[in-house]
Design a protein around this motif. Structure first.
Motif, PDB file in Angstrom:
ATOM      1  N   THR A  70      40.676  43.552  35.996  1.00  0.00           N
ATOM      2  CA  THR A  70      41.611  43.761  37.097  1.00  0.00           C
ATOM      3  C   THR A  70      41.959  45.225  37.271  1.00  0.00           C
ATOM      4  O   THR A  70      42.044  45.733  38.400  1.00  0.00           O
ATOM      5  CB  THR A  70      42.901  42.944  36.860  1.00  0.00           C
ATOM      6  N   ALA A  71      42.151  45.938  36.157  1.00  0.00           N
ATOM      7  CA  ALA A  71      42.466  47.364  36.224  1.00  0.00           C
ATOM      8  C   ALA A  71      41.330  48.149  36.881  1.00  0.00           C
ATOM      9  O   ALA A  71      41.572  49.058  37.691  1.00  0.00           O
ATOM     10  CB  ALA A  71      42.753  47.901  34.828  1.00  0.00           C
ATOM     11  N   ILE A  72      40.092  47.803  36.564  1.00  0.00           N
ATOM     12  CA  ILE A  72      38.944  48.482  37.172  1.00  0.00           C
ATOM     13  C   ILE A  72      38.871  48.161  38.662  1.00  0.00           C
ATOM     14  O   ILE A  72      38.585  49.044  39.488  1.00  0.00           O
ATOM     15  CB  ILE A  72      37.635  48.090  36.455  1.00  0.00           C
ATOM     16  N   ILE A  73      39.112  46.925  39.029  1.00  0.00           N
ATOM     17  CA  ILE A  73      39.074  46.549  40.449  1.00  0.00           C
ATOM     18  C   ILE A  73      40.139  47.305  41.240  1.00  0.00           C
ATOM     19  O   ILE A  73      39.894  47.762  42.365  1.00  0.00           O
ATOM     20  CB  ILE A  73      39.233  45.027  40.590  1.00  0.00           C
ATOM     21  N   LYS A  74      41.324  47.464  40.663  1.00  0.00           N
ATOM     22  CA  LYS A  74      42.374  48.245  41.318  1.00  0.00           C
ATOM     23  C   LYS A  74      41.923  49.692  41.515  1.00  0.00           C
ATOM     24  O   LYS A  74      42.171  50.304  42.562  1.00  0.00           O
ATOM     25  CB  LYS A  74      43.659  48.202  40.497  1.00  0.00           C
ATOM     26  N   ALA A  75      41.271  50.244  40.496  1.00  0.00           N
ATOM     27  CA  ALA A  75      40.764  51.615  40.610  1.00  0.00           C
ATOM     28  C   ALA A  75      39.678  51.706  41.670  1.00  0.00           C
ATOM     29  O   ALA A  75      39.627  52.671  42.444  1.00  0.00           O
ATOM     30  CB  ALA A  75      40.220  52.078  39.262  1.00  0.00           C
ATOM     31  N   ASN A  76      38.818  50.694  41.746  1.00  0.00           N
ATOM     32  CA  ASN A  76      37.759  50.678  42.754  1.00  0.00           C
ATOM     33  C   ASN A  76      38.348  50.731  44.158  1.00  0.00           C
ATOM     34  O   ASN A  76      37.882  51.491  45.019  1.00  0.00           O
ATOM     35  CB  ASN A  76      36.918  49.417  42.590  1.00  0.00           C
ATOM     36  N   GLU A  77      39.389  49.932  44.397  1.00  0.00           N
ATOM     37  CA  GLU A  77      40.012  49.899  45.717  1.00  0.00           C
ATOM     38  C   GLU A  77      40.578  51.264  46.096  1.00  0.00           C
ATOM     39  O   GLU A  77      40.391  51.729  47.234  1.00  0.00           O
ATOM     40  CB  GLU A  77      41.126  48.846  45.727  1.00  0.00           C
ATOM     41  N   ALA A  78      41.242  51.920  45.143  1.00  0.00           N
ATOM     42  CA  ALA A  78      41.874  53.204  45.437  1.00  0.00           C
ATOM     43  C   ALA A  78      40.846  54.318  45.633  1.00  0.00           C
ATOM     44  O   ALA A  78      40.982  55.149  46.544  1.00  0.00           O
ATOM     45  CB  ALA A  78      42.833  53.573  44.306  1.00  0.00           C
ATOM     46  N   ILE A  79      39.827  54.348  44.791  1.00  0.00           N
ATOM     47  CA  ILE A  79      38.800  55.400  44.901  1.00  0.00           C
ATOM     48  C   ILE A  79      37.999  55.217  46.195  1.00  0.00           C
ATOM     49  O   ILE A  79      37.722  56.192  46.919  1.00  0.00           O
ATOM     50  CB  ILE A  79      37.874  55.378  43.674  1.00  0.00           C
TER      51      ILE A  79
END
Length: 243
Positions: A70-79
């Motif tokens: 989930t943390a990586i997916i959140k980062a993907n959305e922001a980047i």
């Protein structure tokens, strides 16, 4: 409980270090290798570290592989969103490899093993050294790794393939990213290595295992080995031993 060493180096060729690494308490380790024009790769990897850290810290402590994913997916959305908003950042992305070693269960003080969880995107790697044998836990998301899995080229051919740096998955490069996850048992004496491809493209697994088994500061010595072999990319490593 773990003892860890970490180090990062720009290498001998690149002008800036687009890798980012972090140790997040409790016992969570992250490496990220950014890509993109100008300073975009550095921004992507730093964003990954910042967002993963913020997301984990705001989540109840019973973290597992789904928490890391989930943390990586959140980062993907922001980047990805930042890349859409800034022309200079279009196409930027980063690898992400996260390892979390859960604390022993207090109600089971005689339990010898602990559980570790990981989440992974790209071609940075997580290795486990056990009884002197080095095993790669993560699977590279790369064009040449797909060729190896299909039996079209050998691993030796993959190391020198002209397209070996072409990724099939990267955080922030697309609107939705596929994240590999897993869990496994760990015990006292196990050693883990998280690293970017600036190490693995320069130093083979046999030499890596030898360094992990024989040196007092394996992170620095792995960096030096990559530099001795040419240092053609940024190099980042985190080494941890389970006590």
């Amino acid at each position: 409980m773990s003892k860890y060493y970490q180090a990062t180096n720009v290498g001998k060729v690149r002008k800036q270090n687009e890798d980012s690494i972090a140790v997040i308490e409790p016992e969570t380790y992250v490496v990220a290798d950014g890509m993109g024009g100008q300073a975009a790769g550095e921004i992507a990897s730093q964003m990954l570290i910042e967002i993963v850290t913020q997301n984990l810290k705001s989540t109840p402590l019973d973290w597992n592989e789904e928490t890391l994913k989930t943390a990586i997916i959140k980062a993907n959305e922001a980047i990805y969103q930042k890349a859409q908003e800034h022309l200079d950042y279009q196409g930027m992305g980063t690898t992400a490899t996260i390892l979390h070693v859960a604390k022993p269960i207090e109600s089971q003080p005689n339990l010898i093993t602990q559980t570790a969880y990981y989440a992974h995107v790209g071609d940075s790697r997580l290795y486990k050294l056990e009884n002197g044998i080095l095993r790669q836990i993560t699977q590279d998301h790369s064009y040449v790794e797909d060729l190896v899995r299909r039996g079209e080229i050998t691993e030796a051919e993959a190391r020198v393939h002209p397209l070996k740096n072409v990724l099939t998955q990267a955080v922030g490069a697309v609107s939705e990213v596929k994240v590999d996850t897993g869990r496994f048992k760990v015990k006292s004496g196990d050693i883990f290595l998280l690293c970017t491809d600036g190490l693995t493209n320069m130093v083979d697994d046999k030499e890596i295992a030898k360094i992990l088994c024989s040196t007092k500061n394996p992170a620095d010595d792995l960096i030096n080995a990559a530099l001795d072999h040419g240092g053609r990319d940024n190099i980042s490593v985190i080494v941890l031993g389970i006590l």
